[in-house]
Enzyme design. Sequence first.
Site, PDB file in Angstrom:
ATOM      1  N   LYS A 141      19.964  11.465  24.832  1.00  0.00           N
ATOM      2  CA  LYS A 141      20.363  11.426  23.422  1.00  0.00           C
ATOM      3  C   LYS A 141      21.006  12.767  23.110  1.00  0.00           C
ATOM      4  CE  LYS A 141      20.139   8.675  19.819  1.00  0.00           C
ATOM      5  NZ  LYS A 141      20.148   7.208  19.742  1.00  0.00           N
ATOM      6  N   ASP A 190      25.457   6.681  17.145  1.00  0.00           N
ATOM      7  CA  ASP A 190      24.163   6.546  16.469  1.00  0.00           C
ATOM      8  C   ASP A 190      24.456   6.893  15.010  1.00  0.00           C
ATOM      9  OD1 ASP A 190      21.095   6.232  17.020  1.00  0.00           O
ATOM     10  OD2 ASP A 190      21.180   8.007  15.771  1.00  0.00           O
TER      11      ASP A 190
HETATM   12  P1  NDP Z   1      24.771   4.490  10.398  1.00  0.00           P
HETATM   13  O1  NDP Z   1      25.122   5.931  10.294  1.00  0.00           O
HETATM   14  O2  NDP Z   1      25.826   3.474  10.541  1.00  0.00           O
HETATM   15  O3  NDP Z   1      23.865   4.081   9.142  1.00  0.00           O
HETATM   16  C1  NDP Z   1      22.678   4.743   8.843  1.00  0.00           C
HETATM   17  C2  NDP Z   1      22.100   4.167   7.563  1.00  0.00           C
HETATM   18  O4  NDP Z   1      20.810   4.727   7.364  1.00  0.00           O
HETATM   19  C3  NDP Z   1      22.924   4.529   6.336  1.00  0.00           C
HETATM   20  O5  NDP Z   1      22.780   3.544   5.361  1.00  0.00           O
HETATM   21  C4  NDP Z   1      22.255   5.845   5.902  1.00  0.00           C
HETATM   22  O6  NDP Z   1      22.426   6.145   4.527  1.00  0.00           O
HETATM   23  C5  NDP Z   1      20.804   5.533   6.184  1.00  0.00           C
HETATM   24  N1  NDP Z   1      20.100   6.787   6.450  1.00  0.00           N
HETATM   25  C6  NDP Z   1      20.375   7.695   7.418  1.00  0.00           C
HETATM   26  N2  NDP Z   1      19.540   8.730   7.324  1.00  0.00           N
HETATM   27  C7  NDP Z   1      18.735   8.470   6.281  1.00  0.00           C
HETATM   28  C8  NDP Z   1      17.662   9.162   5.681  1.00  0.00           C
HETATM   29  N3  NDP Z   1      17.257  10.349   6.157  1.00  0.00           N
HETATM   30  N4  NDP Z   1      17.033   8.569   4.623  1.00  0.00           N
HETATM   31  C9  NDP Z   1      17.431   7.382   4.150  1.00  0.00           C
HETATM   32  N5  NDP Z   1      18.467   6.671   4.670  1.00  0.00           N
HETATM   33  C10 NDP Z   1      19.091   7.209   5.715  1.00  0.00           C
HETATM   34  O7  NDP Z   1      23.720   4.412  11.607  1.00  0.00           O
HETATM   35  P2  NDP Z   1      23.266   3.158  12.473  1.00  0.00           P
HETATM   36  O8  NDP Z   1      23.252   1.934  11.636  1.00  0.00           O
HETATM   37  O9  NDP Z   1      24.025   3.190  13.726  1.00  0.00           O
HETATM   38  O10 NDP Z   1      21.772   3.578  12.839  1.00  0.00           O
HETATM   39  C11 NDP Z   1      20.640   3.221  12.027  1.00  0.00           C
HETATM   40  C12 NDP Z   1      19.376   3.311  12.840  1.00  0.00           C
HETATM   41  O11 NDP Z   1      19.473   2.433  13.968  1.00  0.00           O
HETATM   42  C13 NDP Z   1      19.077   4.709  13.432  1.00  0.00           C
HETATM   43  O12 NDP Z   1      17.681   4.910  13.448  1.00  0.00           O
HETATM   44  C14 NDP Z   1      19.579   4.583  14.853  1.00  0.00           C
HETATM   45  O13 NDP Z   1      18.954   5.497  15.724  1.00  0.00           O
HETATM   46  C15 NDP Z   1      19.213   3.153  15.164  1.00  0.00           C
HETATM   47  N6  NDP Z   1      19.964   2.559  16.272  1.00  0.00           N
HETATM   48  C16 NDP Z   1      21.316   2.438  16.217  1.00  0.00           C
HETATM   49  C17 NDP Z   1      21.995   1.859  17.269  1.00  0.00           C
HETATM   50  C18 NDP Z   1      23.455   1.610  17.217  1.00  0.00           C
HETATM   51  O14 NDP Z   1      23.961   0.937  18.138  1.00  0.00           O
HETATM   52  N7  NDP Z   1      24.180   2.061  16.229  1.00  0.00           N
HETATM   53  C19 NDP Z   1      21.283   1.433  18.490  1.00  0.00           C
HETATM   54  C20 NDP Z   1      19.847   1.509  18.392  1.00  0.00           C
HETATM   55  C21 NDP Z   1      19.227   2.080  17.325  1.00  0.00           C
HETATM   56  P3  NDP Z   1      23.509   7.275   4.118  1.00  0.00           P
HETATM   57  O15 NDP Z   1      24.832   6.611   4.297  1.00  0.00           O
HETATM   58  O16 NDP Z   1      23.172   7.593   2.714  1.00  0.00           O
HETATM   59  O17 NDP Z   1      23.289   8.425   5.053  1.00  0.00           O
END
Ligand code: NDP
Length: 443
Positions: free
Chosen positions: A126, A166
């Site tokens: 990571k 991510d």
């Molecule tokens: P994105 O950046 O596309 O979206 C993240 C979302 O989570 C946004 O809505 C963001 O809101 C919100 N968010 C992020 N940080 C916080 C926080 N501290 N408090 C509240 N809301 C928060 O990321 P992904 O959708 O790719 O990833 C989401 C989760 O899924 C993560 O935990 C990631 O590790 C996991 N994941 C992702 C994969 C992938 O293929 N993308 C694979 C496996 C797991 P805002 O816009 O306001 O920041």
Amino acid sequence: MDFRVQQFMAMIKAKNPGEAEFHQAVQEVSESLIPFIEENPKYKHAKILERIAEPERTIIFRVPWIDDKGDIQVNRGFRIEMNSAIGPYKGGLRFHPTVNLGILKFLAFEQVFKNSLTTLPMGGAKGGSDFDPKGKTDNEVMRFCQSFMTELFRHIGPDTDVPAGDIGVGGREIGYLFGQYKRLKNEFTGVLTGKGIDWGGSLIRPEATGYGLVYFTREMLATRGESFSGKISGSGNVAQFATEKVTELGGKVVTLSDSDGFIYDPEGISPEKLKYVMELKNVRRGRIKEYALKYNAEYHEGKRPWSIKCDIALPNATQNEIIADDATRLIGNGCICVAEGANMPSTAEAVEMFLKAHILYAPGKAANAGGVATSGLEMTQNSMRLPWLKNEVDERLQTIMKSIHETCVKFGKKEDGFINYVDGANIGGFVKVANAMIDQGVV
Ligand code: NDP
């Protein structure tokens, strides 16, 4: 806590001070693994647990770049190469101001087990930076990505380490990172996944984590003769495609969130409304609050969605977004299933409560593995220099999610028939990596 777990955790905490999320992830895994290792002494003699919790390599570097005003900015870059026993290092890059060494070590550690569960030959890693893409122009994001890759490129490669996206790293960032890698190496290789479809990306990769989560949840529900309806946190990549698939399978998604608050739409987020969310989040890069104004839905500023009644909860935002109080509310409101799209979104206390209540609960390393699995399929297509059709990738993804579910059942089913997906995923992910480490000697 078991005395042996306590002893092991004392050593981990002394060696890795101040890394709370890493301690949390290692403890959760060791609670499943230590009893299993006691029954299988070959892993104990080979000190597999001690070795698996120590990164093979940690790279930390300066990322200087110039913003649109001409001012110099300095961020910190990281890559944690955790384990390469079963394949090249593989895992995403996170760009978010909260990023630090402990968070990336927890994510890299989880990735080792997750990648093993996918059945594909991928090690765990990571990386990322404390850079915040929010509010930055495209040119600023490009300059940052180019500077980040100017150091990272010497540590990665299609047979060494293959990063992906991510939080904060989507198609735009992968494009800029890939462009700079290609320029520095003068090579067009599958060094990153999540690439654009015109230049080596795989169909279904953007959808894969969300779709895979829903396929996995479908398998869980089937063990109790149930089907879909639920709410979702986050409004990013994973949340968007989970919403799409839940709706396609007949469920109703009633909430979406971002870091400022959540919207509640009792009518459900229809495909037309989801299209609006995708434009809002991915193109205009706006806030979820705007959904409430457009569709006359409720908006809850500064809150998380777990107080709203639902059958299924799919946390898809970030780590520790479900605390014990939220777990109490979810269980009290009759929620039957929590499946994690995000990595470690439930605190240890919340997980304990889900397990105690005997609801269906799947940890991220099993439920969200569809993303990295499809990244693995992207690597295969890049090696063959041949793209697969959408259906072909989607079918493989469904087969992989089913197989992960079977592994969880195999290693997690208790005598009373309850499936403990935490034990199932931890032990199921561990065995293959541990056997490979024994075969390869003390390296
Ligand atoms: P994105 O950046 O596309 O979206 C993240 C979302 O989570 C946004 O809505 C963001 O809101 C919100 N968010 C992020 N940080 C916080 C926080 N501290 N408090 C509240 N809301 C928060 O990321 P992904 O959708 O790719 O990833 C989401 C989760 O899924 C993560 O935990 C990631 O590790 C996991 N994941 C992702 C994969 C992938 O293929 N993308 C694979 C496996 C797991 P805002 O816009 O306001 O920041």
